[in-house]
Write a protein that holds these residues in place. Sequence first.
Motif, PDB file in Angstrom:
ATOM      1  N   MET A   1       0.847  -1.181   0.000  1.00 35.11           N
ATOM      2  CA  MET A   1       0.000   0.000   0.000  1.00 35.11           C
ATOM      3  C   MET A   1       0.888   1.238   0.000  1.00 35.11           C
ATOM      4  O   MET A   1       1.852   1.317   0.730  1.00 35.11           O
ATOM      5  N   ALA A   2       0.555   2.189  -0.791  1.00 34.57           N
ATOM      6  CA  ALA A   2       1.378   3.385  -0.938  1.00 34.57           C
ATOM      7  C   ALA A   2       1.291   4.261   0.305  1.00 34.57           C
ATOM      8  O   ALA A   2       0.294   4.273   1.019  1.00 34.57           O
ATOM      9  N   ASN A   3       2.367   5.010   0.556  1.00 31.04           N
ATOM     10  CA  ASN A   3       2.438   5.884   1.723  1.00 31.04           C
ATOM     11  C   ASN A   3       1.404   6.997   1.659  1.00 31.04           C
ATOM     12  O   ASN A   3       0.955   7.482   2.686  1.00 31.04           O
ATOM     13  N   ASP A   4       0.989   7.383   0.463  1.00 31.46           N
ATOM     14  CA  ASP A   4       0.011   8.466   0.363  1.00 31.46           C
ATOM     15  C   ASP A   4      -1.397   8.020   0.741  1.00 31.46           C
ATOM     16  O   ASP A   4      -2.296   8.843   0.854  1.00 31.46           O
ATOM     17  N   THR A   5      -1.633   6.738   0.958  1.00 24.39           N
ATOM     18  CA  THR A   5      -2.920   6.281   1.499  1.00 24.39           C
ATOM     19  C   THR A   5      -2.792   5.800   2.929  1.00 24.39           C
ATOM     20  O   THR A   5      -3.753   5.885   3.692  1.00 24.39           O
ATOM     21  N   VAL A   6      -1.638   5.297   3.312  1.00 24.02           N
ATOM     22  CA  VAL A   6      -1.433   4.814   4.678  1.00 24.02           C
ATOM     23  C   VAL A   6      -1.356   5.987   5.653  1.00 24.02           C
ATOM     24  O   VAL A   6      -1.991   5.966   6.714  1.00 24.02           O
ATOM     25  N   ALA A   7      -0.595   7.007   5.316  1.00 26.99           N
ATOM     26  CA  ALA A   7      -0.391   8.137   6.226  1.00 26.99           C
ATOM     27  C   ALA A   7      -1.690   8.883   6.536  1.00 26.99           C
ATOM     28  O   ALA A   7      -1.968   9.149   7.709  1.00 26.99           O
ATOM     29  N   PRO A   8      -2.531   9.230   5.545  1.00 26.50           N
ATOM     30  CA  PRO A   8      -3.770   9.920   5.923  1.00 26.50           C
ATOM     31  C   PRO A   8      -4.740   9.022   6.682  1.00 26.50           C
ATOM     32  O   PRO A   8      -5.476   9.492   7.552  1.00 26.50           O
ATOM     33  N   THR A   9      -4.728   7.733   6.396  1.00 26.44           N
ATOM     34  CA  THR A   9      -5.581   6.811   7.145  1.00 26.44           C
ATOM     35  C   THR A   9      -5.107   6.703   8.586  1.00 26.44           C
ATOM     36  O   THR A   9      -5.919   6.734   9.523  1.00 26.44           O
ATOM     37  N   ALA A  10      -3.802   6.600   8.776  1.00 27.03           N
ATOM     38  CA  ALA A  10      -3.245   6.570  10.135  1.00 27.03           C
ATOM     39  C   ALA A  10      -3.530   7.881  10.865  1.00 27.03           C
ATOM     40  O   ALA A  10      -3.840   7.880  12.062  1.00 27.03           O
ATOM     41  N   GLY A  11      -3.442   8.979  10.156  1.00 28.25           N
ATOM     42  CA  GLY A  11      -3.746  10.276  10.754  1.00 28.25           C
ATOM     43  C   GLY A  11      -5.206  10.398  11.149  1.00 28.25           C
ATOM     44  O   GLY A  11      -5.528  10.936  12.212  1.00 28.25           O
ATOM     45  N   ALA A  12      -6.097   9.870  10.323  1.00 28.77           N
ATOM     46  CA  ALA A  12      -7.532   9.908  10.644  1.00 28.77           C
ATOM     47  C   ALA A  12      -7.833   9.049  11.861  1.00 28.77           C
ATOM     48  O   ALA A  12      -8.598   9.454  12.752  1.00 28.77           O
ATOM     49  N   VAL A  13      -7.221   7.880  11.935  1.00 27.56           N
ATOM     50  CA  VAL A  13      -7.421   7.000  13.092  1.00 27.56           C
ATOM     51  C   VAL A  13      -6.865   7.650  14.352  1.00 27.56           C
ATOM     52  O   VAL A  13      -7.509   7.644  15.410  1.00 27.56           O
ATOM     53  N   ALA A  14      -5.675   8.232  14.256  1.00 25.37           N
ATOM     54  CA  ALA A  14      -5.080   8.904  15.412  1.00 25.37           C
ATOM     55  C   ALA A  14      -5.914  10.107  15.839  1.00 25.37           C
ATOM     56  O   ALA A  14      -6.075  10.361  17.039  1.00 25.37           O
ATOM     57  N   SER A  15      -6.472  10.825  14.897  1.00 24.30           N
ATOM     58  CA  SER A  15      -7.315  11.984  15.221  1.00 24.30           C
ATOM     59  C   SER A  15      -8.598  11.557  15.909  1.00 24.30           C
ATOM     60  O   SER A  15      -9.047  12.201  16.871  1.00 24.30           O
ATOM     61  N   LEU A  16      -9.192  10.479  15.445  1.00 19.74           N
ATOM     62  CA  LEU A  16     -10.398   9.960  16.085  1.00 19.74           C
ATOM     63  C   LEU A  16     -10.079   9.456  17.491  1.00 19.74           C
ATOM     64  O   LEU A  16     -10.833   9.707  18.436  1.00 19.74           O
ATOM     65  N   LEU A  17      -8.955   8.773  17.627  1.00 16.51           N
ATOM     66  CA  LEU A  17      -8.522   8.302  18.946  1.00 16.51           C
ATOM     67  C   LEU A  17      -8.261   9.478  19.878  1.00 16.51           C
ATOM     68  O   LEU A  17      -8.591   9.430  21.067  1.00 16.51           O
ATOM     69  N   LEU A  18      -7.695  10.561  19.347  1.00 22.77           N
ATOM     70  CA  LEU A  18      -7.463  11.757  20.153  1.00 22.77           C
ATOM     71  C   LEU A  18      -8.777  12.316  20.685  1.00 22.77           C
ATOM     72  O   LEU A  18      -8.874  12.653  21.864  1.00 22.77           O
ATOM     73  N   ALA A  19      -9.776  12.397  19.835  1.00 25.02           N
ATOM     74  CA  ALA A  19     -11.076  12.908  20.283  1.00 25.02           C
ATOM     75  C   ALA A  19     -11.668  12.013  21.368  1.00 25.02           C
ATOM     76  O   ALA A  19     -12.218  12.514  22.362  1.00 25.02           O
ATOM     77  N   VAL A  20     -11.533  10.713  21.219  1.00 20.96           N
ATOM     78  CA  VAL A  20     -12.031   9.784  22.232  1.00 20.96           C
ATOM     79  C   VAL A  20     -11.294   9.977  23.544  1.00 20.96           C
ATOM     80  O   VAL A  20     -11.903  10.041  24.618  1.00 20.96           O
ATOM     81  N   VAL A  21      -9.972  10.098  23.478  1.00 14.55           N
ATOM     82  CA  VAL A  21      -9.170  10.272  24.693  1.00 14.55           C
ATOM     83  C   VAL A  21      -9.483  11.609  25.351  1.00 14.55           C
ATOM     84  O   VAL A  21      -9.609  11.690  26.576  1.00 14.55           O
ATOM     85  N   VAL A  22      -9.605  12.660  24.568  1.00 15.86           N
ATOM     86  CA  VAL A  22      -9.894  13.983  25.136  1.00 15.86           C
ATOM     87  C   VAL A  22     -11.225  13.985  25.864  1.00 15.86           C
ATOM     88  O   VAL A  22     -11.341  14.514  26.976  1.00 15.86           O
TER      89      VAL A  22
END
Length: 138
Positions: A1-22
């Motif tokens: 899988m190309a980095n240009d699809t992995v990085a934004p997906t990882a960022g979206a997951v991390a952002s959602l996790l951040l909202a849950v943690v906050v």
Amino acid sequence: MANDTVAPTAGAVASLLLAVVVFAPALLVSAGSGLVADYYASGPAGVSVVGFLGLLSVVVFLAGAQERTEPATVAGLTLVLGVAMLALALLWALSVDQTLLFSFPAEYAWIENHRWAVVAVCAVIPVAASAYARGVLA
């Protein structure tokens, strides 16, 4: 899988996790007398803005992952959002009054480490955004 699809997906997951943690203390702590409200309002801006920006960055990262927006624009916007969220989270974490932290009941002792969990999860977002920017602009 190309980095240009992995990085934004990882960022979206991390952002959602951040909202849950906050927002976890608002859902899990039932201590009265406004302790949670005071905890969220600590510091110059409070931590709620970090949670809101986390939810916003989920949408922006997914726009990049699904190629609905110009990739360079998404990469730049997510990088700015990530750095801003990290700065605000650090400012808030360092501003929380120790007396307030230790005034929660013993069953909520995990709240003492919550601010550092927010900062740790928040730190993933600019890393994912910079990896996405590197992949898009390379």
